[in-house]
Design an enzyme around this catalytic site. Structure first.
Site, PDB file in Angstrom:
ATOM      1  N   SER A  70     -14.314  -6.594 -27.586  1.00 58.56           N
ATOM      2  CA  SER A  70     -13.221  -7.334 -28.218  1.00 58.56           C
ATOM      3  C   SER A  70     -13.483  -8.840 -28.203  1.00 58.56           C
ATOM      4  CB  SER A  70     -11.901  -7.041 -27.502  1.00 58.56           C
ATOM      5  OG  SER A  70     -11.636  -5.656 -27.501  1.00 58.56           O
TER       6      SER A  70
HETATM    7  N1  SAM Z   1     -12.628  -2.799 -23.525  1.00 58.16           N
HETATM    8  C1  SAM Z   1     -13.873  -2.778 -24.220  1.00 58.16           C
HETATM    9  C2  SAM Z   1     -14.782  -3.905 -23.845  1.00 58.16           C
HETATM   10  O1  SAM Z   1     -14.396  -4.742 -23.017  1.00 58.16           O
HETATM   11  O2  SAM Z   1     -15.916  -3.916 -24.342  1.00 58.16           O
HETATM   12  C3  SAM Z   1     -13.720  -2.713 -25.717  1.00 58.16           C
HETATM   13  C4  SAM Z   1     -13.274  -1.399 -26.135  1.00 58.16           C
HETATM   14  S1  SAM Z   1     -13.674  -0.884 -27.772  1.00 58.16           S
HETATM   15  C5  SAM Z   1     -12.708  -1.954 -28.751  1.00 58.16           C
HETATM   16  C6  SAM Z   1     -12.781   0.674 -27.714  1.00 58.16           C
HETATM   17  C7  SAM Z   1     -13.415   1.709 -26.828  1.00 58.16           C
HETATM   18  O3  SAM Z   1     -12.496   2.780 -26.666  1.00 58.16           O
HETATM   19  C8  SAM Z   1     -14.676   2.323 -27.404  1.00 58.16           C
HETATM   20  O4  SAM Z   1     -15.734   2.206 -26.501  1.00 58.16           O
HETATM   21  C9  SAM Z   1     -14.296   3.788 -27.625  1.00 58.16           C
HETATM   22  O5  SAM Z   1     -15.372   4.683 -27.458  1.00 58.16           O
HETATM   23  C10 SAM Z   1     -13.221   3.974 -26.582  1.00 58.16           C
HETATM   24  N2  SAM Z   1     -12.336   5.105 -26.797  1.00 58.16           N
HETATM   25  C11 SAM Z   1     -11.784   5.546 -27.953  1.00 58.16           C
HETATM   26  N3  SAM Z   1     -11.014   6.628 -27.721  1.00 58.16           N
HETATM   27  C12 SAM Z   1     -11.081   6.866 -26.386  1.00 58.16           C
HETATM   28  C13 SAM Z   1     -10.508   7.852 -25.534  1.00 58.16           C
HETATM   29  N4  SAM Z   1      -9.703   8.819 -25.991  1.00 58.16           N
HETATM   30  N5  SAM Z   1     -10.788   7.807 -24.219  1.00 58.16           N
HETATM   31  C14 SAM Z   1     -11.601   6.843 -23.719  1.00 58.16           C
HETATM   32  N6  SAM Z   1     -12.178   5.891 -24.472  1.00 58.16           N
HETATM   33  C15 SAM Z   1     -11.912   5.908 -25.786  1.00 58.16           C
END
Ligand code: SAM
Length: 216
Positions: free
Chosen positions: A61
């Site tokens: 992000s």
């Molecule tokens: N917080 C992260 C960082 O600091 O880099 C950014 C997160 S990215 C915008 C969103 C993340 O959520 C992705 O890595 C994606 O694979 C994960 N994600 C999506 N659905 C999910 C789920 N049901 N459970 C766990 N992770 C999930």
């Protein structure tokens, strides 16, 4: 050392300069080496005012969004916090500098593996990471003082509301795949106070209580 100046500038201009004044958030973002959490080819953009790709169609992000969401959790320092969507691990590392323990869940094993390696490298021993569907929270470790969801959800999974401690804060982007509203819920006994914070655009939260992979 090479990135220390860029990091200081990021915090001053993008975080403090846009109204985030919580000293714990500013200190944590001044300390965590964000350039280690991006792909080597993008390292020189790590402190730019933008999200960046991390592979698997996912993103780290924008720094401002990390600062804004962390501040919205109103952390004092003793909390146990759940993060859904570990991604690069950057948000979890920022939280780990502030609170007692971070529980973070990622659905893509390779991203989780990379994040775990960085946590070890940085000596962040207060992070528990698991590969799982985070849309149902982490019941075995509940209740949490704060929950942060870093992917966009079509609705608010009831599990998150139930896994909040009394007085606990949930910050979650809710809306369509194209755009969401960042919402905050504060638990007051069996009531949850809800507030809209700002418009945002996150990658989808995919899972049992989120989007199905092929959903529009
Ligand atoms: N917080 C992260 C960082 O600091 O880099 C950014 C997160 S990215 C915008 C969103 C993340 O959520 C992705 O890595 C994606 O694979 C994960 N994600 C999506 N659905 C999910 C789920 N049901 N459970 C766990 N992770 C999930």
């Amino acid at each position: 050392m090479r990135y220390a100046i860029a990091r200081r500038k990021m915090v001053e201009q993008q975080i403090r300069g846009r109204g985030i004044s919580d000293p714990k958030v500013l200190a944590a973002m001044s300390e965590v080496p964000r350039h280690l959490f991006v792909e080597p080819a993008l390292e020189n953009q790590a402190y730019s005012d933008t999200p960046l790709p991390i592979g698997f169609r996912q993103t780290i992000s924008q720094p401002y969004m990390v600062g804004f969401m962390t501040a919205a959790l109103e952390l004092g320092g003793e909390e146990r916090v759940l993060e859904v969507g570990t991604g690069s691990g950057y948000q979890a590392a920022v939280l780990a500098r502030i609170v007692r323990r971070v529980y973070t869940v990622e659905r893509i094993p390779e991203l989780a593996r990379r994040a775990r390696r960085l946590f070890d490298q940085l000596g962040l021993a207060n992070i528990n990471l698991k590969v799982s569907d985070g849309t149902i929270g982490w019941a075995a470790e509940a209740p949490f003082d704060a929950i942060i969801v870093t992917a966009g959800s079509p609705s608010v999974p009831q599990e998150y509301l139930q896994q909040l401690a009394d007085g606990g804060r949930l910050v979650i982007p809710v809306g369509s795949r194209e755009g969401q509203v960042l919402k905050r819920f504060v638990r007051k006994g069996d009531r949850w106070e809800e507030e809209d914070l700002l418009g945002c655009r996150f990658v989808p939260l995919v899972g049992q209580r989120g989007w199905q992979d092929g959903d529009n």
